[in-house]
Each structure stands twice: as structure tokens, then as C-alpha cells.
Design a protein around this motif. Sequence first.
Motif, PDB file in Angstrom:
ATOM      1  N   LYS A 155      28.120  20.722  70.435  1.00  0.00           N
ATOM      2  CA  LYS A 155      29.344  21.058  69.824  1.00  0.00           C
ATOM      3  C   LYS A 155      29.192  21.084  68.308  1.00  0.00           C
ATOM      4  O   LYS A 155      30.191  20.646  67.459  1.00  0.00           O
ATOM      5  N   GLY A 156      27.998  21.554  67.783  1.00  0.00           N
ATOM      6  CA  GLY A 156      28.008  21.903  66.482  1.00  0.00           C
ATOM      7  C   GLY A 156      28.860  22.422  65.756  1.00  0.00           C
ATOM      8  O   GLY A 156      29.610  23.647  66.128  1.00  0.00           O
ATOM      9  N   ARG A 157      29.188  22.119  64.451  1.00  0.00           N
ATOM     10  CA  ARG A 157      30.235  22.937  63.550  1.00  0.00           C
ATOM     11  C   ARG A 157      29.647  24.401  63.175  1.00  0.00           C
ATOM     12  O   ARG A 157      30.005  25.203  63.203  1.00  0.00           O
ATOM     13  N   TYR A 158      28.280  24.121  62.574  1.00  0.00           N
ATOM     14  CA  TYR A 158      27.629  25.211  61.695  1.00  0.00           C
ATOM     15  C   TYR A 158      26.122  24.727  61.575  1.00  0.00           C
ATOM     16  O   TYR A 158      25.887  23.500  61.559  1.00  0.00           O
ATOM     17  N   TYR A 159      25.347  25.543  61.324  1.00  0.00           N
ATOM     18  CA  TYR A 159      23.840  25.270  60.898  1.00  0.00           C
ATOM     19  C   TYR A 159      23.568  26.173  59.830  1.00  0.00           C
ATOM     20  O   TYR A 159      24.399  27.165  59.475  1.00  0.00           O
ATOM     21  N   LYS A 160      22.579  26.026  59.286  1.00  0.00           N
ATOM     22  CA  LYS A 160      22.117  26.788  58.117  1.00  0.00           C
ATOM     23  C   LYS A 160      20.701  27.681  58.246  1.00  0.00           C
ATOM     24  O   LYS A 160      19.898  27.205  58.973  1.00  0.00           O
ATOM     25  N   GLU A 161      21.015  28.956  58.240  1.00  0.00           N
ATOM     26  CA  GLU A 161      19.840  29.668  58.243  1.00  0.00           C
ATOM     27  C   GLU A 161      19.523  30.068  56.734  1.00  0.00           C
ATOM     28  O   GLU A 161      20.264  30.088  55.839  1.00  0.00           O
ATOM     29  N   THR A 162      18.323  30.797  56.628  1.00  0.00           N
ATOM     30  CA  THR A 162      17.899  31.282  55.254  1.00  0.00           C
ATOM     31  C   THR A 162      19.252  32.255  54.572  1.00  0.00           C
ATOM     32  O   THR A 162      19.195  32.349  53.641  1.00  0.00           O
ATOM     33  N   SER A 163      19.715  32.974  55.639  1.00  0.00           N
ATOM     34  CA  SER A 163      20.726  33.801  54.873  1.00  0.00           C
ATOM     35  C   SER A 163      22.213  33.277  54.790  1.00  0.00           C
ATOM     36  O   SER A 163      23.130  33.910  54.158  1.00  0.00           O
ATOM     37  N   GLY A 164      22.299  31.919  55.000  1.00  0.00           N
ATOM     38  CA  GLY A 164      23.502  31.402  54.758  1.00  0.00           C
ATOM     39  C   GLY A 164      24.050  30.437  55.872  1.00  0.00           C
ATOM     40  O   GLY A 164      23.300  30.106  57.234  1.00  0.00           O
ATOM     41  N   LEU A 165      25.262  29.838  55.913  1.00  0.00           N
ATOM     42  CA  LEU A 165      25.630  29.167  56.753  1.00  0.00           C
ATOM     43  C   LEU A 165      26.110  30.117  58.165  1.00  0.00           C
ATOM     44  O   LEU A 165      26.661  31.116  57.944  1.00  0.00           O
ATOM     45  N   MET A 166      26.018  29.453  59.333  1.00  0.00           N
ATOM     46  CA  MET A 166      26.305  30.235  60.515  1.00  0.00           C
ATOM     47  C   MET A 166      27.208  29.149  61.609  1.00  0.00           C
ATOM     48  O   MET A 166      27.112  28.146  61.699  1.00  0.00           O
TER      49      MET A 166
END
Lengths: 270, 270
Positions: A155-166
Motif C-alpha cells: 500500500k505504498g504511496r509512491y516511490y522514486k525512479e531516476t525520472s522522478g516520483l511515481m
Amino acid sequence: MASWGERLEGVRGVLLDISGVLYDGSEDGGVPIPGSVEAVARLKRSQLKVRFCTNDSQKSRGDLVGLLRRHGFDISEGEVTAPAPAASLILKERGLRPHLLIHDGVRSEFDQIDTSNPNCVVIADAGESFSYQNMNKAFRVLMELESPVLISLGKGRYYKETSGLMLDVGAYMKALEYACGIEAEVVGKPSPEYFQSALKEMGVEAHEAIMIGDDIVGDVGGAQRCGMRALQVRTGKFRPSDERHPDVKADGYVDNLAEAVDLLLQHTDK
Amino acid sequence: MASWGERLEGVRGVLLDISGVLYDGSEDGGVPIPGSVEAVARLKRSQLKVRFCTNDSQKSRGDLVGLLRRHGFDISEGEVTAPAPAASLILKERGLRPHLLIHDGVRSEFDQIDTSNPNCVVIADAGESFSYQNMNKAFRVLMELESPVLISLGKGRYYKETSGLMLDVGAYMKALEYACGIEAEVVGKPSPEYFQSALKEMGVEAHEAIMIGDDIVGDVGGAQRCGMRALQVRTGKFRPSDERHPDVKADGYVDNLAEAVDLLLQHTDK
């Protein structure tokens, strides 16, 4: 705060989060966090039991392990607790036939599951597959059920990729919960059942285990609620404000997995 | 329950919901609810003041009124309170520059609004435009703001089209609220400010006004919390269980708008 010796006393097993602890993910495979490849190798040469406990629901366990092995990690599929195979097991046990709102990368985990005439919905980090049409399909399946069952892989809110927050699966879980007036069952951290299944696989009691993760709520808070100890690493999605979190206090904060393993090898198994 | 004469005593103004009361919507324009065209005409010939109060955020007010006029309704743009023009006014007053996550059909309502370098997000019933990419864009705008402002045009869970149930803006509002850890400002029913602006346009006090709608929570409950009376019609998204709602009790239940107008003309303005 107590000494490291006291804080780590009696630890026999270590649960490791993957993303943000072993490596930083991105669309093209990501990069290992400096020192983590060696730290895992040292941990596995020690007398401590080790298990990997991830919330990644975009990749099959096989693909994830393949990726990590290419980065140099000593890891095998049997050592990984991941939400998709855990959910697959639950579906079989309960005779549930899911409508799947998931990423194609994880679809193989559900190959053995009957998806005809669905009586529940399984939602994972579907990424681009979170279209209005797909969300509406899942919504309609739920609304047609007398007792709607929604299973969410984390139930994650968001995560970080090199392109930005997802945006992560938790946001879409909340959308379906609100629209249907129901509460989802979460398979993944911080669900206690999920941690307990990882402990069982490792053969270690909660009070003998320590979780190492970058998520102060999902990893640290979740593990502590299960009676485990937990360290937060200052890598991945760690933010300095985590060390002043209003509700969760880790048993220790370390710069990275390498420092955590140094401390564990120094203070346990004496 | 008191007699209709007592329940309707002192009513001077009538607020009418549109979808589910005047007509049933669909992609190709929908159909008027039997008796509603005549009921509106009779109401407008009476001494009662009339205003239309909708949560439709997919169409501009002009397009909505054009559609209703083609169905035979006596209605003009100046008589309609709709969330998009209300939000547009709020944006101007507060100097907000929105990132718009909306349906193309309602974009013209924001023609006069500066959308450069956004300092808030406005979300409406965007339908197919609720793609992962568009949701992620809105999410990133919010996460880059020091004090994120999310304005939602209504907070409906879902609505019914001829093709089936459709997820409404409220579900996507909840997704962004959860992901960002914020609470949205709702422009539309059941927001008290929204009802009050409709009352002000009509020139009637809350205790002299009655709302007629098909939504037990958004229309009936919302209007009652503002000090108005409210009737629920058994058309649109009405369900028999609404008459046993645990929290909201309408001042009366009527089969349709025609019956509501019969009662109003019989028992008011004596």
C-alpha cells in the motif's frame, strides 16, 4: 540510547528490504548501492540467517532475482519474500478467482491461478496499466460482488525512479476503497502476516529478528509492530525528517547496509 | 412524520439537482425523466424561486444548458450553479494558477485562468483522461509545492451511465490525498460554501429553501447541514436502501420531480 551490543543482543536472523537498501531502481535496471553487494556476501558467510523481504509488485520474483544477480548480489529465488507469490498462495488457499489489475512484468506469478468468472480483485503496482478503463473494469467487478474482496500488493504511496516520483499501488487501492466503500486486504509490508511468513521461511522468532529497510513506516514501523527490531538505512527513500518521525523510532539509524552489517557482525553471535 | 403542509411551510426557493432529477445522462446526451420538463415549467411559472445546482464537471455550463434545452427544459446559464465556474472564481480570487486534470469538455470554463508555473492542482471528472501519466503529473506538481493545494470539483464515488457504473472524481481525489498526505478542498455538493453560493444567487435564506436531489448524502445530507430542507426523488441513482440510510433522513421522499412540484405548489405560497 542503549549500546549497540544491547540493542542487537540475541539477533539470529536478518530481514533485508531490497529497493533502496540493495539497489536503487530505475527503468533500465538501476544501480547497486555502494557497499551493499559485499555486505550481503559477508552476512551470508556469517552464522546469521538472512532473508530478503520486498514490496516490489511490478516484477516476477525470478526477474527481480535475475536483475540483482547481474548486479553481483548473492541471492536466489527461494530466499525472497515478495507480495505476488504470497498473494498467489492466498488465492489458491481461499479458492479466489481474481480479476488482475497488475503490471505485465508480474503476470507470470499468477499463471497457475484461475481467473475466470472473478470473485475478487487483485491490484498491484500496475504503472501505465492504471488507465481509467482498467480501473473502471476493476471497480465494476467489485461492485457486482455481494461481498467485494480487494487484495492489494502493498500500500505504498509512491516511490522514486531516476525520472522522478511515481504513484504507487496504495493510491489506487485508496481510490477503489472509497468508490466501493470497502477496505482492502494488504499483502506486503507492513502487513503482520507478511512479515510473519518471512520469519517462518527463515525459521526465526520475531524477537530474534531484525529488519533493515529504508522506509520508516512500512519497514521499520511494520517490523516493530510484529515484535521485531528494525534499523533504518540512510539510503533509498530515507529523508532526514524520518529520524524525527512522530510515531516510529527505529532501533538504530545507519548510513547504509554496509554499516548495518558491520554492527551486526561485531555485536551478535558472540 | 409531520404533514406536507408543515414540512413545506415557508419555502420560498427550490434548488434542483440536474442529473438523475431532470434527466438521466449518457454519452449520447441521455433522456429526460418523465414529467420533469413539465415540472420545471410549472415551477418557473409559480412564485417560488428556482435554481439548478449540479456537480457535473465534465461539461461546460453552456454545453450542459444547451443539452437540457434540446430536451425541452426551460433553463438558462445564469440559473445554474456548477462546480467548474465556481472553482474558476475561487482560483481568480486567491491568485491560484492551476495544473488542470480535467475533461476536455469543461476546459473552456478555465480559458481566462493563468495556468503557467502552477501553484495548485484542480481535479474534475476527467474520465478517460485519468491516465497513469496524467495522475502522476498532477501528483508531482503537488509534491513540488511547499503547501500543496488540491481542489476537487465534487467528491462523488461513482455515477451511472447507460453503459454501466463509472468511477467519479472522488476516487481519484482520494488517490492524490493519500499519495501526498493532504486533504482536498471540495468545490461542489456537499460543500456548504457551494450550497450557500447557490442560495445567494437565488436570494433566499437557507431556512426558506428546499433541495431536490437523487443523492441521499451529497444532495439531501449536504443541504440539511446548511440549514435547508431536502427531498429525495426515487429516480437517478436512488436506491430503496436510501430511505433507511443510517445517518441521513430526507424531509420527504417522492417518486420523481413531478410529484415534488405537485406537493410544493399545493402546500407553499398560500
